[in-house]
Design a protein around this motif. Structure first.
Motif, PDB file in Angstrom:
ATOM      1  N   UNK A  49       9.570  46.969   7.028  1.00  0.00           N
ATOM      2  CA  UNK A  49       8.922  45.684   6.797  1.00  0.00           C
ATOM      3  C   UNK A  49       9.935  44.624   6.384  1.00  0.00           C
ATOM      4  N   UNK A  50      10.905  45.023   5.565  1.00  0.00           N
ATOM      5  CA  UNK A  50      11.919  44.074   5.100  1.00  0.00           C
ATOM      6  C   UNK A  50      12.883  43.654   6.210  1.00  0.00           C
ATOM      7  N   UNK A  51      13.110  44.545   7.187  1.00  0.00           N
ATOM      8  CA  UNK A  51      14.126  44.288   8.208  1.00  0.00           C
ATOM      9  C   UNK A  51      13.563  43.848   9.551  1.00  0.00           C
ATOM     10  N   UNK A  52      12.259  43.968   9.762  1.00  0.00           N
ATOM     11  CA  UNK A  52      11.675  43.686  11.069  1.00  0.00           C
ATOM     12  C   UNK A  52      10.969  42.336  11.062  1.00  0.00           C
ATOM     13  N   UNK A  53      11.377  41.393  11.931  1.00  0.00           N
ATOM     14  CA  UNK A  53      10.817  40.035  11.892  1.00  0.00           C
ATOM     15  C   UNK A  53       9.571  39.828  12.745  1.00  0.00           C
ATOM     16  N   UNK A  54       9.211  40.798  13.581  1.00  0.00           N
ATOM     17  CA  UNK A  54       8.090  40.620  14.499  1.00  0.00           C
ATOM     18  C   UNK A  54       7.083  41.747  14.371  1.00  0.00           C
ATOM     19  N   UNK A  55       5.834  41.423  14.639  1.00  0.00           N
ATOM     20  CA  UNK A  55       4.785  42.427  14.656  1.00  0.00           C
ATOM     21  C   UNK A  55       3.633  41.940  15.504  1.00  0.00           C
ATOM     22  N   UNK A  56       2.709  42.822  15.806  1.00  0.00           N
ATOM     23  CA  UNK A  56       1.531  42.460  16.586  1.00  0.00           C
ATOM     24  C   UNK A  56       0.325  42.380  15.656  1.00  0.00           C
ATOM     25  N   UNK A  57      -0.245  41.176  15.530  1.00  0.00           N
ATOM     26  CA  UNK A  57      -1.434  40.974  14.719  1.00  0.00           C
ATOM     27  C   UNK A  57      -2.663  41.121  15.606  1.00  0.00           C
ATOM     28  N   UNK A  96       7.423  38.225   7.715  1.00  0.00           N
ATOM     29  CA  UNK A  96       8.547  38.307   6.779  1.00  0.00           C
ATOM     30  C   UNK A  96       8.073  39.021   5.526  1.00  0.00           C
ATOM     31  N   UNK A  97       9.030  39.417   4.706  1.00  0.00           N
ATOM     32  CA  UNK A  97       8.727  40.126   3.460  1.00  0.00           C
ATOM     33  C   UNK A  97       9.135  39.221   2.312  1.00  0.00           C
ATOM     34  N   UNK A 231      11.716  28.734   2.344  1.00  0.00           N
ATOM     35  CA  UNK A 231      13.140  29.031   2.562  1.00  0.00           C
ATOM     36  C   UNK A 231      13.327  30.467   3.016  1.00  0.00           C
ATOM     37  N   UNK A 232      12.588  31.378   2.403  1.00  0.00           N
ATOM     38  CA  UNK A 232      12.674  32.786   2.792  1.00  0.00           C
ATOM     39  C   UNK A 232      12.213  32.965   4.228  1.00  0.00           C
ATOM     40  N   UNK A 233      11.091  32.348   4.593  1.00  0.00           N
ATOM     41  CA  UNK A 233      10.540  32.529   5.933  1.00  0.00           C
ATOM     42  C   UNK A 233      11.468  31.939   6.987  1.00  0.00           C
ATOM     43  N   UNK A 234      12.022  30.759   6.711  1.00  0.00           N
ATOM     44  CA  UNK A 234      12.923  30.109   7.671  1.00  0.00           C
ATOM     45  C   UNK A 234      14.246  30.859   7.779  1.00  0.00           C
ATOM     46  N   UNK A 235      14.649  31.539   6.714  1.00  0.00           N
ATOM     47  CA  UNK A 235      15.864  32.347   6.794  1.00  0.00           C
ATOM     48  C   UNK A 235      15.695  33.458   7.819  1.00  0.00           C
ATOM     49  N   UNK A 236      14.482  34.012   7.889  1.00  0.00           N
ATOM     50  CA  UNK A 236      14.185  35.051   8.872  1.00  0.00           C
ATOM     51  C   UNK A 236      13.893  34.454  10.237  1.00  0.00           C
ATOM     52  N   UNK A 237      13.246  33.278  10.254  1.00  0.00           N
ATOM     53  CA  UNK A 237      12.826  32.623  11.499  1.00  0.00           C
ATOM     54  C   UNK A 237      13.250  31.154  11.455  1.00  0.00           C
ATOM     55  N   UNK A 238      14.498  30.837  11.824  1.00  0.00           N
ATOM     56  CA  UNK A 238      14.991  29.455  11.725  1.00  0.00           C
ATOM     57  C   UNK A 238      14.143  28.438  12.481  1.00  0.00           C
ATOM     58  N   UNK A 239      13.582  28.819  13.632  1.00  0.00           N
ATOM     59  CA  UNK A 239      12.803  27.864  14.423  1.00  0.00           C
ATOM     60  C   UNK A 239      11.459  27.539  13.771  1.00  0.00           C
ATOM     61  N   UNK A 240      11.044  28.349  12.805  1.00  0.00           N
ATOM     62  CA  UNK A 240       9.752  28.120  12.161  1.00  0.00           C
ATOM     63  C   UNK A 240       9.755  26.867  11.302  1.00  0.00           C
ATOM     64  N   UNK A 241      10.910  26.273  11.076  1.00  0.00           N
ATOM     65  CA  UNK A 241      10.958  25.064  10.253  1.00  0.00           C
ATOM     66  C   UNK A 241      10.171  23.921  10.870  1.00  0.00           C
ATOM     67  N   UNK A 242       9.934  24.009  12.198  1.00  0.00           N
ATOM     68  CA  UNK A 242       9.223  22.930  12.886  1.00  0.00           C
ATOM     69  C   UNK A 242       7.718  23.002  12.696  1.00  0.00           C
ATOM     70  N   UNK A 243       7.182  24.130  12.241  1.00  0.00           N
ATOM     71  CA  UNK A 243       5.739  24.204  12.031  1.00  0.00           C
ATOM     72  C   UNK A 243       5.390  24.725  10.640  1.00  0.00           C
ATOM     73  N   UNK A 244       6.259  24.406   9.674  1.00  0.00           N
ATOM     74  CA  UNK A 244       5.945  24.718   8.286  1.00  0.00           C
ATOM     75  C   UNK A 244       4.756  23.872   7.819  1.00  0.00           C
TER      76      UNK A 244
END
Length: 311
Positions: A49-57, A96-97, A231-244
């Motif tokens: 969970x800590x190392x994996x950035x993607x999952x299927x919801x 993200x974790x 900050x934590x989420x964007x560190x894992x997913x840099x492109x997510x800063x556009x839809x925070x």
């Protein structure tokens, strides 16, 4: 919370996956090893969970006749076909974790999700659907030694690709997968050099499903309120800063998947734990514990038949 429609669908999938993993014949029995416990598997899962950035919801569409939760305007805008009520729906999402960073003990293993309200997954969740998150481990390095049917290693040369029609991997044979020759006949227009077989056995790698519900994180929908979380989420997913939360395009908020059940498939059943992990064990794992273990392929030179001691 919805009835067990989603859980039943997930359970049937889990049962099929577990059966496939458990019946694989045991090889390489020279090792003196034991099947990990559910808690040891929980520690590996928390590292995943800590190392994996993607999952299927996965969620379930609300009943068509549920006037309280069915969004007619949304259905019209999406051109959603009728008759979807009660049917499962799953797509990849960023995870993200992040909440564990605010807990000296490492948190309780609830994944952090950036929910976009226009998304079907989050509409279903808002309508009362339970949520499942499926996560699989992808090793950063390919194995140095593959699962194979004889002493000749599978290579990536054109010659070996042609020979694999006669020297089929037991894994391909067992699951009824086509050989490269058969695949080539269906894709004769493809350049042989462009064919890249999966460099590892995905069936031999750990994966899990977390079953629960989405819960908005306090302050997670307000712009700049929860800067540490963002900050934590964007560190894992840099492109997510556009839809925070607070962006000008879509309404968004941070949510946690409140884990209620954990189903784990650690790999093949002769050497890995397969089954339900008690929730208390999942929540009890500390950061120190998951930082002290390693998953298959985290370091170079691993063998595909590795047991925990070899990782």
């Amino acid at each position: 919370m919805k009835p067990a429609t989603a859980a039943s669908t997930l359970l049937s999938c889990c049962t099929a996956a577990a059966t496939a993993a458990a019946v694989v014949p045991a090889f390489d029995n020279n090792h003196d090893f034991r099947i990990p416990t559910s808690y040891e598997s929980a520690v590996l899962g928390r590292r995943m969970l800590a190392l994996t950035p993607l999952g299927t919801l996965s969620t379930v569409f609300p009943d068509d006749d549920d006037k309280k939760h069915s969004d007619g305007a949304a259905s019209t805008q999406e051109r959603r076909p009728p008759g979807l009520g009660g049917m499962p729906y799953g797509l990849m999402e960023y995870i993200a974790d992040c909440e564990e960073h605010g807990d000296d003990n490492g948190g309780v293993g609830n994944p952090t999700i950036l929910a976009i309200t226009i998304g079907t997954t989050f509409k279903n969740a808002a309508a009362g659907s339970n949520v499942t998150l499926a996560v699989q481990w992808t090793p950063p390095y390919p194995p140095a030694k593959r699962i194979k049917s004889d002493d000749t290693m599978m290579t990536t040369t054109t010659t070996s690709r042609r020979r694999r029609g006669r020297r089929r991997s037991w894994l391909f044979s067992y699951f009824g997968l086509s050989t490269n020759n058969e695949a080539d006949s269906r894709h004769a227009h493809d350049n042989d050099n462009d064919i890249t077989p999966l460099p590892y056995s995905a069936a031999n790698l750990p994966r899990f499903s977390l079953i629960g519900h989405l819960e908005p994180i306090e302050g997670g929908g307000e712009e700049r309120v929860n800067s540490k979380l963002a900050s934590c989420f964007v560190k894992t997913h840099p492109d997510a800063k556009y839809w925070l939360p607070g962006n000008r395009i879509h309404r968004a908020y941070f949510a946690r998947l409140v884990v209620e059940q954990v189903y784990w498939v650690g790999g093949f059943g002769d050497r890995a734990f397969i089954g339900w992990i008690p929730l208390k064990e999942w929540q009890k794992v500390t950061r120190e514990e998951w930082q002290d273990v390693r998953l298959p392929g985290e370091k170079k030179g691993w063998k595909e038949w590795s047991v925990a001691a070899d990782l």
